[in-house]
Design a protein around this motif. Structure first.
Motif, PDB file in Angstrom:
ATOM      1  N   ASP A 130      30.302  32.280  32.587  1.00  0.00           N
ATOM      2  CA  ASP A 130      31.057  31.996  33.830  1.00  0.00           C
ATOM      3  C   ASP A 130      32.033  33.181  33.828  1.00  0.00           C
ATOM      4  OD1 ASP A 130      32.948  30.790  35.534  1.00  0.00           O
ATOM      5  OD2 ASP A 130      33.424  29.275  34.070  1.00  0.00           O
ATOM      6  N   MET A 131      32.797  34.056  32.750  1.00  0.00           N
ATOM      7  CA  MET A 131      33.557  34.974  33.178  1.00  0.00           C
ATOM      8  C   MET A 131      32.966  36.126  33.524  1.00  0.00           C
ATOM      9  SD  MET A 131      36.757  33.814  32.382  1.00  0.00           S
ATOM     10  CE  MET A 131      36.063  32.249  33.503  1.00  0.00           C
ATOM     11  N   GLN A 132      31.717  36.239  33.110  1.00  0.00           N
ATOM     12  CA  GLN A 132      30.796  37.361  33.605  1.00  0.00           C
ATOM     13  C   GLN A 132      30.579  37.153  35.190  1.00  0.00           C
ATOM     14  OE1 GLN A 132      27.260  37.994  31.217  1.00  0.00           O
ATOM     15  NE2 GLN A 132      26.501  39.605  32.466  1.00  0.00           N
ATOM     16  N   PHE A 133      30.249  35.952  35.715  1.00  0.00           N
ATOM     17  CA  PHE A 133      30.162  35.583  37.146  1.00  0.00           C
ATOM     18  C   PHE A 133      31.379  36.123  37.975  1.00  0.00           C
ATOM     19  CE2 PHE A 133      30.892  32.449  40.513  1.00  0.00           C
ATOM     20  CZ  PHE A 133      29.682  32.701  41.190  1.00  0.00           C
ATOM     21  N   HIS A 134      32.626  35.931  37.494  1.00  0.00           N
ATOM     22  CA  HIS A 134      33.731  36.190  38.152  1.00  0.00           C
ATOM     23  C   HIS A 134      34.028  37.598  38.057  1.00  0.00           C
ATOM     24  CE1 HIS A 134      35.185  31.918  39.273  1.00  0.00           C
ATOM     25  NE2 HIS A 134      34.692  31.703  38.087  1.00  0.00           N
ATOM     26  N   ALA A 135      34.087  38.077  36.749  1.00  0.00           N
ATOM     27  CA  ALA A 135      34.138  39.690  36.674  1.00  0.00           C
ATOM     28  C   ALA A 135      33.230  40.499  37.786  1.00  0.00           C
ATOM     29  CB  ALA A 135      34.133  39.955  35.242  1.00  0.00           C
ATOM     30  N   ALA A 136      32.137  39.982  37.868  1.00  0.00           N
ATOM     31  CA  ALA A 136      31.180  40.694  38.439  1.00  0.00           C
ATOM     32  C   ALA A 136      31.612  40.852  40.170  1.00  0.00           C
ATOM     33  CB  ALA A 136      29.481  39.981  38.523  1.00  0.00           C
ATOM     34  N   ILE A 137      32.214  39.405  40.296  1.00  0.00           N
ATOM     35  CA  ILE A 137      32.723  39.400  41.934  1.00  0.00           C
ATOM     36  C   ILE A 137      33.703  40.382  42.163  1.00  0.00           C
ATOM     37  CG2 ILE A 137      33.782  38.097  43.632  1.00  0.00           C
ATOM     38  CD1 ILE A 137      31.789  35.627  42.331  1.00  0.00           C
ATOM     39  N   VAL A 138      34.790  40.326  41.347  1.00  0.00           N
ATOM     40  CA  VAL A 138      35.919  41.023  41.235  1.00  0.00           C
ATOM     41  C   VAL A 138      35.459  42.684  41.394  1.00  0.00           C
ATOM     42  CG1 VAL A 138      37.971  41.853  40.231  1.00  0.00           C
ATOM     43  CG2 VAL A 138      37.297  39.376  40.033  1.00  0.00           C
ATOM     44  N   GLU A 139      34.740  43.092  40.353  1.00  0.00           N
ATOM     45  CA  GLU A 139      34.224  44.628  40.275  1.00  0.00           C
ATOM     46  C   GLU A 139      33.509  45.010  41.377  1.00  0.00           C
ATOM     47  OE1 GLU A 139      32.101  44.573  36.751  1.00  0.00           O
ATOM     48  OE2 GLU A 139      33.784  44.106  35.354  1.00  0.00           O
ATOM     49  N   ALA A 140      32.814  44.062  42.069  1.00  0.00           N
ATOM     50  CA  ALA A 140      32.144  44.427  43.452  1.00  0.00           C
ATOM     51  C   ALA A 140      33.116  44.531  44.438  1.00  0.00           C
ATOM     52  CB  ALA A 140      31.145  43.365  43.714  1.00  0.00           C
ATOM     53  N   SER A 141      34.421  44.491  44.194  1.00  0.00           N
ATOM     54  CA  SER A 141      35.697  44.772  45.402  1.00  0.00           C
ATOM     55  C   SER A 141      35.676  46.323  45.393  1.00  0.00           C
ATOM     56  CB  SER A 141      36.772  43.808  45.276  1.00  0.00           C
ATOM     57  OG  SER A 141      37.346  44.379  44.006  1.00  0.00           O
ATOM     58  N   ARG A 142      35.559  47.095  44.476  1.00  0.00           N
ATOM     59  CA  ARG A 142      35.737  48.389  44.626  1.00  0.00           C
ATOM     60  C   ARG A 142      37.169  48.690  44.578  1.00  0.00           C
ATOM     61  NH1 ARG A 142      30.914  47.771  43.965  1.00  0.00           N
ATOM     62  NH2 ARG A 142      29.226  49.195  44.808  1.00  0.00           N
ATOM     63  N   ASN A 143      37.943  47.799  44.244  1.00  0.00           N
ATOM     64  CA  ASN A 143      39.321  48.032  44.509  1.00  0.00           C
ATOM     65  C   ASN A 143      39.817  48.203  42.987  1.00  0.00           C
ATOM     66  OD1 ASN A 143      42.281  47.368  44.596  1.00  0.00           O
ATOM     67  ND2 ASN A 143      42.119  46.625  46.688  1.00  0.00           N
ATOM     68  N   GLU A 144      40.074  49.204  42.568  1.00  0.00           N
ATOM     69  CA  GLU A 144      40.740  49.374  41.204  1.00  0.00           C
ATOM     70  C   GLU A 144      41.830  48.600  40.953  1.00  0.00           C
ATOM     71  OE1 GLU A 144      38.902  50.527  38.716  1.00  0.00           O
ATOM     72  OE2 GLU A 144      37.125  50.913  39.961  1.00  0.00           O
ATOM     73  N   PRO A 145      43.209  48.667  41.678  1.00  0.00           N
ATOM     74  CA  PRO A 145      44.167  48.369  41.259  1.00  0.00           C
ATOM     75  C   PRO A 145      44.141  46.546  41.195  1.00  0.00           C
ATOM     76  CG  PRO A 145      44.894  49.883  42.893  1.00  0.00           C
ATOM     77  CD  PRO A 145      43.271  49.737  42.583  1.00  0.00           C
ATOM     78  N   LEU A 146      43.140  45.955  42.026  1.00  0.00           N
ATOM     79  CA  LEU A 146      42.941  44.567  41.897  1.00  0.00           C
ATOM     80  C   LEU A 146      42.226  44.289  40.790  1.00  0.00           C
ATOM     81  CD1 LEU A 146      42.684  41.951  43.099  1.00  0.00           C
ATOM     82  CD2 LEU A 146      40.811  42.774  44.867  1.00  0.00           C
ATOM     83  N   ILE A 147      40.946  45.068  40.367  1.00  0.00           N
ATOM     84  CA  ILE A 147      40.217  44.611  39.234  1.00  0.00           C
ATOM     85  C   ILE A 147      41.060  44.747  37.898  1.00  0.00           C
ATOM     86  CG2 ILE A 147      38.442  45.881  37.417  1.00  0.00           C
ATOM     87  CD1 ILE A 147      37.239  46.729  40.465  1.00  0.00           C
ATOM     88  N   GLU A 148      42.087  45.807  37.863  1.00  0.00           N
ATOM     89  CA  GLU A 148      43.063  45.859  36.746  1.00  0.00           C
ATOM     90  C   GLU A 148      44.038  44.738  36.891  1.00  0.00           C
ATOM     91  OE1 GLU A 148      44.757  46.992  33.219  1.00  0.00           O
ATOM     92  OE2 GLU A 148      42.805  47.594  34.149  1.00  0.00           O
ATOM     93  N   THR A 149      44.521  44.219  37.815  1.00  0.00           N
ATOM     94  CA  THR A 149      45.554  43.250  37.898  1.00  0.00           C
ATOM     95  C   THR A 149      44.957  42.005  37.478  1.00  0.00           C
ATOM     96  OG1 THR A 149      46.833  44.538  39.594  1.00  0.00           O
ATOM     97  CG2 THR A 149      47.208  41.964  39.080  1.00  0.00           C
ATOM     98  N   HIS A 150      43.439  41.610  38.047  1.00  0.00           N
ATOM     99  CA  HIS A 150      42.916  40.611  37.509  1.00  0.00           C
ATOM    100  C   HIS A 150      42.478  40.642  36.126  1.00  0.00           C
ATOM    101  CE1 HIS A 150      38.903  38.335  37.115  1.00  0.00           C
ATOM    102  NE2 HIS A 150      39.525  37.540  38.080  1.00  0.00           N
ATOM    103  N   ARG A 151      42.069  41.692  35.602  1.00  0.00           N
ATOM    104  CA  ARG A 151      42.024  41.600  34.295  1.00  0.00           C
ATOM    105  C   ARG A 151      43.101  41.405  33.368  1.00  0.00           C
ATOM    106  NH1 ARG A 151      42.788  44.119  29.716  1.00  0.00           N
ATOM    107  NH2 ARG A 151      44.410  45.520  30.632  1.00  0.00           N
ATOM    108  N   GLN A 152      44.312  41.857  33.737  1.00  0.00           N
ATOM    109  CA  GLN A 152      45.336  41.312  32.899  1.00  0.00           C
ATOM    110  C   GLN A 152      45.689  40.078  32.948  1.00  0.00           C
ATOM    111  OE1 GLN A 152      48.433  44.013  34.661  1.00  0.00           O
ATOM    112  NE2 GLN A 152      47.597  46.094  33.608  1.00  0.00           N
TER     113      GLN A 152
END
Length: 236
Positions: A144-166
């Motif tokens: 489930d988390m892999q599914f959500h992370a894959a969508i976020v990472e596909a955004s190519r927005n590094e600040p967004l990816i890092e904020t989501h990770r936190q």
């Protein structure tokens, strides 16, 4: 040259930096918290944990600092560590922010994602649907988390990816408990299908809406868990 620049270069060259003992210990502690082996509010016995993990107190303390940043561990006024015990109000606030982050990521990924990335997300959704009855809770949650992370990472927005990770790190146990509600699993899978269908069509509005609705379901699941826990305590 900064260390992060060197690490990026190594990754591009296919050479991944070795994980430190502290990072490995943090991974193990995160899983202990996730599975309730270290329940919310529990004091963290540093000496016993260090011995159980086969590390010295120094890397264990570094691991605890990593988890403190993630909001999974807190310290008392006397600097004694314990597992964080966020209130329902706090969890609701964090999940609301996470829903907004994932909605933005999904909307952005509709433009940025490659065909291969979309295919991988479709594949992850299909795996969850096909194996939901056979997967043990932790396996289902990781997928489930892999599914959500894959969508976020596909955004190519590094600040967004890092904020989501936190934010996601702070909510791991809450999201795990939500995913464990077997009576709600069909609803979860149906929402994943809705997200995937919208994403495949690169429909920004529908993808954004489906992801926000999905995180709203998580808030409702956590609310039910807290209500059930409160009722059980009242009986006792």
């Amino acid at each position: 040259m900064s260390d992060s620049w060197i690490d990026n270069l190594k990754e591009q060259a296919g050479v991944r930096p070795r994980r430190t003992l502290a990072e490995e210990a943090a991974d193990n502690l995160r899983e202990f918290i996730l599975l309730g082996k270290l329940a919310p509010g529990t004091a963290v016995p540093e000496r016993d944990l260090a011995e159980a993990l086969g590390v010295s107190r120094t890397p264990l303390r570094e691991a605890l600092r990593i988890l403190e940043v993630e909001g999974l561990v807190e310290y008392s006024a006397t600097r004694r560590p314990h597992v964080a015990e966020p209130s329902l109000h706090e969890l609701t606030q964090y999940i609301s922010v996470l829903g907004a982050l994932e909605a933005l990521a999904g909307e952005t990924a509709c433009t940025e994602a490659t065909t291969g990335e979309i295919a991988e997300i479709v594949h992850l959704s299909a795996r969850m649907s096909k194996n939901s009855g056979q997967l043990e809770p932790l396996g289902f949650f990781r997928l489930d988390m892999q599914f959500h992370a894959a969508i976020v990472e596909a955004s190519r927005n590094e600040p967004l990816i890092e904020t989501h990770r936190q934010y996601n790190a702070r909510l791991w146990r809450a999201r795990f408990l939500s995913s464990q509600q077997v009576d709600r699993r069909d609803n979860t899978l149906a929402e994943h299908v809705e997200i995937t269908d919208a994403f495949q069509k690169r429909d920004k509005a529908a993808t954004r809406r489906a992801l926000r609705d999905h995180l709203q379901s998580t808030i409702e699941n956590i609310g039910r868990l807290h209500a059930g826990s409160g009722a059980a305590k009242a009986k006792d």
